[in-house]
Design a protein around this motif. Structure first.
Motif, PDB file in Angstrom:
ATOM      1  N   ASN A 201     -41.226  10.160  30.557  1.00 29.58           N
ATOM      2  CA  ASN A 201     -41.432  11.421  29.862  1.00 29.58           C
ATOM      3  C   ASN A 201     -40.122  12.201  29.775  1.00 29.58           C
ATOM      4  OD1 ASN A 201     -41.958  11.731  32.865  1.00 29.58           O
ATOM      5  ND2 ASN A 201     -41.833  13.873  32.288  1.00 29.58           N
ATOM      6  N   PRO A 202     -39.917  13.115  28.813  1.00 35.13           N
ATOM      7  CA  PRO A 202     -40.900  13.523  27.805  1.00 35.13           C
ATOM      8  C   PRO A 202     -41.161  12.393  26.808  1.00 35.13           C
ATOM      9  CG  PRO A 202     -38.787  14.498  27.311  1.00 35.13           C
ATOM     10  CD  PRO A 202     -38.636  13.828  28.636  1.00 35.13           C
ATOM     11  N   TYR A 203     -42.365  12.338  26.311  1.00 36.05           N
ATOM     12  CA  TYR A 203     -42.792  11.195  25.521  1.00 36.05           C
ATOM     13  C   TYR A 203     -42.512  11.374  24.024  1.00 36.05           C
ATOM     14  CZ  TYR A 203     -45.462  10.899  29.870  1.00 36.05           C
ATOM     15  OH  TYR A 203     -45.824  10.867  31.201  1.00 36.05           O
ATOM     16  N   ASP A 204     -41.564  12.225  23.690  1.00 31.08           N
ATOM     17  CA  ASP A 204     -41.334  12.539  22.273  1.00 31.08           C
ATOM     18  C   ASP A 204     -39.871  12.413  21.862  1.00 31.08           C
ATOM     19  OD1 ASP A 204     -40.350  14.685  23.675  1.00 31.08           O
ATOM     20  OD2 ASP A 204     -41.782  16.147  22.891  1.00 31.08           O
ATOM     21  N   HIS A 205     -39.098  11.572  22.564  1.00 32.42           N
ATOM     22  CA  HIS A 205     -37.703  11.386  22.153  1.00 32.42           C
ATOM     23  C   HIS A 205     -37.491  10.042  21.454  1.00 32.42           C
ATOM     24  CE1 HIS A 205     -37.970   9.771  26.297  1.00 32.42           C
ATOM     25  NE2 HIS A 205     -37.175   8.844  25.844  1.00 32.42           N
ATOM     26  N   TYR A 206     -38.541   9.307  21.211  1.00 29.44           N
ATOM     27  CA  TYR A 206     -38.431   8.022  20.522  1.00 29.44           C
ATOM     28  C   TYR A 206     -38.163   8.249  19.028  1.00 29.44           C
ATOM     29  CZ  TYR A 206     -43.181   9.118  18.966  1.00 29.44           C
ATOM     30  OH  TYR A 206     -44.268   9.735  18.406  1.00 29.44           O
ATOM     31  N   PRO A 207     -37.514   7.302  18.333  1.00 29.33           N
ATOM     32  CA  PRO A 207     -37.365   7.418  16.876  1.00 29.33           C
ATOM     33  C   PRO A 207     -38.738   7.387  16.216  1.00 29.33           C
ATOM     34  CG  PRO A 207     -35.852   5.775  17.781  1.00 29.33           C
ATOM     35  CD  PRO A 207     -36.810   6.128  18.882  1.00 29.33           C
ATOM     36  N   LEU A 208     -38.967   8.281  15.308  1.00 33.23           N
ATOM     37  CA  LEU A 208     -40.290   8.391  14.695  1.00 33.23           C
ATOM     38  C   LEU A 208     -40.758   7.082  14.067  1.00 33.23           C
ATOM     39  CD1 LEU A 208     -40.526  11.922  13.023  1.00 33.23           C
ATOM     40  CD2 LEU A 208     -42.127  10.885  14.660  1.00 33.23           C
ATOM     41  N   GLU A 209     -39.816   6.328  13.491  1.00 30.66           N
ATOM     42  CA  GLU A 209     -40.216   5.085  12.836  1.00 30.66           C
ATOM     43  C   GLU A 209     -40.767   4.065  13.823  1.00 30.66           C
ATOM     44  OE1 GLU A 209     -35.592   4.947  13.124  1.00 30.66           O
ATOM     45  OE2 GLU A 209     -37.201   6.437  12.857  1.00 30.66           O
ATOM     46  N   SER A 210     -40.555   4.298  15.118  1.00 26.12           N
ATOM     47  CA  SER A 210     -41.087   3.366  16.115  1.00 26.12           C
ATOM     48  C   SER A 210     -42.608   3.389  16.163  1.00 26.12           C
ATOM     49  CB  SER A 210     -40.526   3.701  17.505  1.00 26.12           C
ATOM     50  OG  SER A 210     -39.134   3.570  17.523  1.00 26.12           O
ATOM     51  N   GLU A 211     -43.218   4.466  15.686  1.00 27.06           N
ATOM     52  CA  GLU A 211     -44.675   4.502  15.637  1.00 27.06           C
ATOM     53  C   GLU A 211     -45.227   3.388  14.759  1.00 27.06           C
ATOM     54  OE1 GLU A 211     -46.508   8.203  14.765  1.00 27.06           O
ATOM     55  OE2 GLU A 211     -45.203   9.376  16.086  1.00 27.06           O
ATOM     56  N   LYS A 255     -51.262  11.908  21.757  1.00 31.18           N
ATOM     57  CA  LYS A 255     -49.850  12.152  21.464  1.00 31.18           C
ATOM     58  C   LYS A 255     -48.964  11.616  22.585  1.00 31.18           C
ATOM     59  CE  LYS A 255     -46.691  15.876  20.120  1.00 31.18           C
ATOM     60  NZ  LYS A 255     -46.566  17.342  19.876  1.00 31.18           N
ATOM     61  N   ILE A 256     -49.376  11.858  23.819  1.00 34.29           N
ATOM     62  CA  ILE A 256     -48.615  11.351  24.971  1.00 34.29           C
ATOM     63  C   ILE A 256     -48.589   9.834  24.959  1.00 34.29           C
ATOM     64  CG2 ILE A 256     -48.673  11.116  27.490  1.00 34.29           C
ATOM     65  CD1 ILE A 256     -49.693  14.025  27.587  1.00 34.29           C
ATOM     66  N   ARG A 257     -49.737   9.218  24.770  1.00 37.46           N
ATOM     67  CA  ARG A 257     -49.816   7.756  24.782  1.00 37.46           C
ATOM     68  C   ARG A 257     -49.055   7.137  23.614  1.00 37.46           C
ATOM     69  NH1 ARG A 257     -54.472   4.666  27.358  1.00 37.46           N
ATOM     70  NH2 ARG A 257     -54.587   5.706  29.363  1.00 37.46           N
ATOM     71  N   THR A 258     -49.142   7.744  22.461  1.00 33.83           N
ATOM     72  CA  THR A 258     -48.400   7.232  21.308  1.00 33.83           C
ATOM     73  C   THR A 258     -46.904   7.232  21.595  1.00 33.83           C
ATOM     74  OG1 THR A 258     -50.082   7.979  19.732  1.00 33.83           O
ATOM     75  CG2 THR A 258     -47.853   7.603  18.878  1.00 33.83           C
ATOM     76  N   GLY A 259     -46.405   8.333  22.144  1.00 36.24           N
ATOM     77  CA  GLY A 259     -44.985   8.413  22.464  1.00 36.24           C
ATOM     78  C   GLY A 259     -44.569   7.400  23.519  1.00 36.24           C
ATOM     79  N   TYR A 260     -45.404   7.221  24.519  1.00 34.53           N
ATOM     80  CA  TYR A 260     -45.094   6.297  25.606  1.00 34.53           C
ATOM     81  C   TYR A 260     -44.979   4.866  25.081  1.00 34.53           C
ATOM     82  CZ  TYR A 260     -45.568   4.015  30.198  1.00 34.53           C
ATOM     83  OH  TYR A 260     -45.388   3.256  31.324  1.00 34.53           O
ATOM     84  N   PHE A 261     -45.994   4.422  24.350  1.00 30.28           N
ATOM     85  CA  PHE A 261     -46.005   3.042  23.875  1.00 30.28           C
ATOM     86  C   PHE A 261     -45.017   2.817  22.732  1.00 30.28           C
ATOM     87  CE2 PHE A 261     -50.109   3.290  26.090  1.00 30.28           C
ATOM     88  CZ  PHE A 261     -50.023   2.143  26.869  1.00 30.28           C
ATOM     89  N   ALA A 262     -44.721   3.867  21.950  1.00 29.16           N
ATOM     90  CA  ALA A 262     -43.658   3.745  20.952  1.00 29.16           C
ATOM     91  C   ALA A 262     -42.315   3.557  21.639  1.00 29.16           C
ATOM     92  CB  ALA A 262     -43.628   4.982  20.054  1.00 29.16           C
TER      93      ALA A 262
END
Length: 477
Positions: A201-211, A255-262
């Motif tokens: 965490n934080p779980y929102d620093h991944y590149p958006l396209e990774s989703e 949202k947390i899980r999406t960021g983590y797995f992305a």
């Protein structure tokens, strides 16, 4: 020739977050491919469910009483020598790229431990802080190549969301690691230690396209639980450690899980650069490759988040993929493994004596752990400030059973993992299980007594046998 060694750690990654372990939500083709020609361990447990002590165990081959790092940001004593120190004695060139975290962050970004043993030292604790610290190789790379991003991170810190792929921490770790492999001293075997920050965490620093790498149809639903029905000590830990997310459900949890797995999927995408460099250099086959993590993340399962004295599988069971030199056929192991075992596994592969660290069992050896143990001795102090609560707890896990002891409140949890793999039915207060609890406690106490003696019996020094006692000592029984 001695094998090259690449030791890769992610941060806060639970076992069930990779395709090779059955997760279909993520996209992890590179680690899955590695696992298909390696040994995949089903039951690898962290020594501590927080970063610093767990990493100190891996790097010293000792458990917490041996190295003295108990809390989240304790400092590894400067007389402790780490694994690379001993590998250098075996003729290795040694390199670090990325996260180490065997000491408090304020210590590590400003000072090296004298016994770290690294020839190349490209340390970076995490993507968002200490942009001007002496030891922040990632920040230096950004400043040289992406100065606008460096300034943005300096101004925003962890509020800097969704980093671009080209400037991401995982990208830098992978690219720099590949450079080290290609530019290595070819007259020596290489030990490369790779430390990713994802999927922490934080779980929102991944590149958006990774989703787009995720497979929404296989989204892993939360395992529900009532935190208020858990032992008091566990409730306290949950409230102190993750009050903002405690009991979060619905969109917040997704949202947390999406960021983590992305983050996991993006890490896998980048790690391919390391494997490709090994292949391009013609040394992939003769390289010991280890991939693991320091502990897991609850991600809302059982109503809990993050890490701490939460001994459910999601928090303490971590991935472990080991490709031994020249191994091409994949297999799976049910052995109970501890992260401290990474020390002797690597040291033995490098030509060292397996008995050098008795607590650390090399995976190549025949001796196995009777049980796995995770210890939590609080996060009450570190080199910046202090957490408000200290909790002491211990997990003892055999092939079938798991006993969690909360020492402050004399309460606990007992799960029969064979019949209850989701750990929903706490048998701790079932009179029929009193004998099993006693058996597991005796197992733990026997081990802990022997460990205490091995670590501390020499601290007072030894004198010669007094003359009046010599005759007694010579008596033949």
């Amino acid at each position: 020739m001695k094998p090259n060694i690449v030791f890769i750690t992610s941060d806060q990654q639970r076992r069930d977050s990779l395709g090779i372990y059955g997760c279909r939500y993520v996209s992890t083709p590179n680690l899955d491919r590695l696992g298909s020609q390696a040994t995949v361990y089903e039951h690898c447990y962290c020594n501590a469910p927080v970063c610093t002590p767990s990493r100190a165990c891996m790097m010293t081959g000792k458990t917490m009483p041996g190295h003295g790092v108990y809390n989240l940001f304790d400092i590894l004593p400067e007389n402790e020598k780490m694994l690379p120190y001993y590998l250098r004695e075996q003729g290795y060139e040694t390199a670090l790229v990325g996260k180490l975290h065997v000491s408090g962050t304020e210590y590590e970004v400003n000072k090296r431990n004298p016994g770290d043993g690294f020839d190349i030292y490209d340390l970076a604790h995490e993507p968002s802080v200490y942009t001007e610290a002496p030891y922040n190789a990632y920040a230096r790379w950004l400043l040289e190549n992406y100065p606008d991003e460096w300034r943005a991170i300096r101004a925003q810190g962890r509020k800097r969301k969704h980093r671009s792929a080209e400037t991401h921490f995982s990208t830098w770790v992978s690219q720099r690691s590949a450079e080290v492999i290609r530019n290595r001293d070819k007259s020596k075997p290489l030990y490369l230690q790779v430390g990713y920050f994802d999927p922490h965490n934080p779980y929102d620093h991944y590149p958006l396209e990774s989703e787009q790498l995720l497979h929404p149809e296989y989204y892993p639903e939360v395992i529900p639980d009532d935190v208020s029905a858990m032992p008091e000590a566990l409730q306290l830990e949950a409230h102190y450690h993750c009050p903002a997310t405690l009991g979060a459900t619905g969109d917040t949890n997704r949202k947390i899980r999406t960021g983590y797995f992305a983050g996991v999927s993006f890490l896998d995408q980048q790690i391919e650069k390391i494997f490709q460099a090994l292949k391009d250099e013609g040394i992939f086959d003769n390289t010991l490759i280890i991939y693991t993590s320091d502990h897991g993340d609850m991600l809302g399962d059982h109503g809990l988040y993050s890490k701490g004295a939460m001994f459910y599988e999601q928090g303490v069971n971590v991935p472990l993929i080991v490709k031994f030199p020249h191994q091409t056929q994949g297999c799976r192991s049910e052995d109970l493994v501890m992260l401290e075992d990474m020390f002797s596994t690597i040291y033995t592969a490098a030509g060292g004596d397996a008995s050098f660290r008795p607590e650390s069992l090399p995976l190549q050896g025949e001796k196995k752990h009777e049980f796995a143990m995770t210890e939590y001795r609080g996060c009450g102090k570190f080199d910046l400030m202090g957490f408000p609560h200290i909790l002491h707890a211990t997990m003892i896990r055999t092939a079938e059973w798991k006993l969690n002891l909360y020492h402050d409140t004399c309460d606990g949890q007992l799960f029969h993992l064979t019949e209850d793999p989701q750990e929903k039915n706490n048998l701790y207060h079932d009179p029929a299980c009193a004998g099993k609890i006693m058996e597991l406690m005796q197992m733990y106490l026997r081990y802990d007594t022997e460990r205490d003696y091995n670590y501390n019996a020499e601290r007072g020094g030894r004198s010669g046998i007094p003359g009046f006692a010599k005759a007694i000592c010579e008596i033949k029984l």
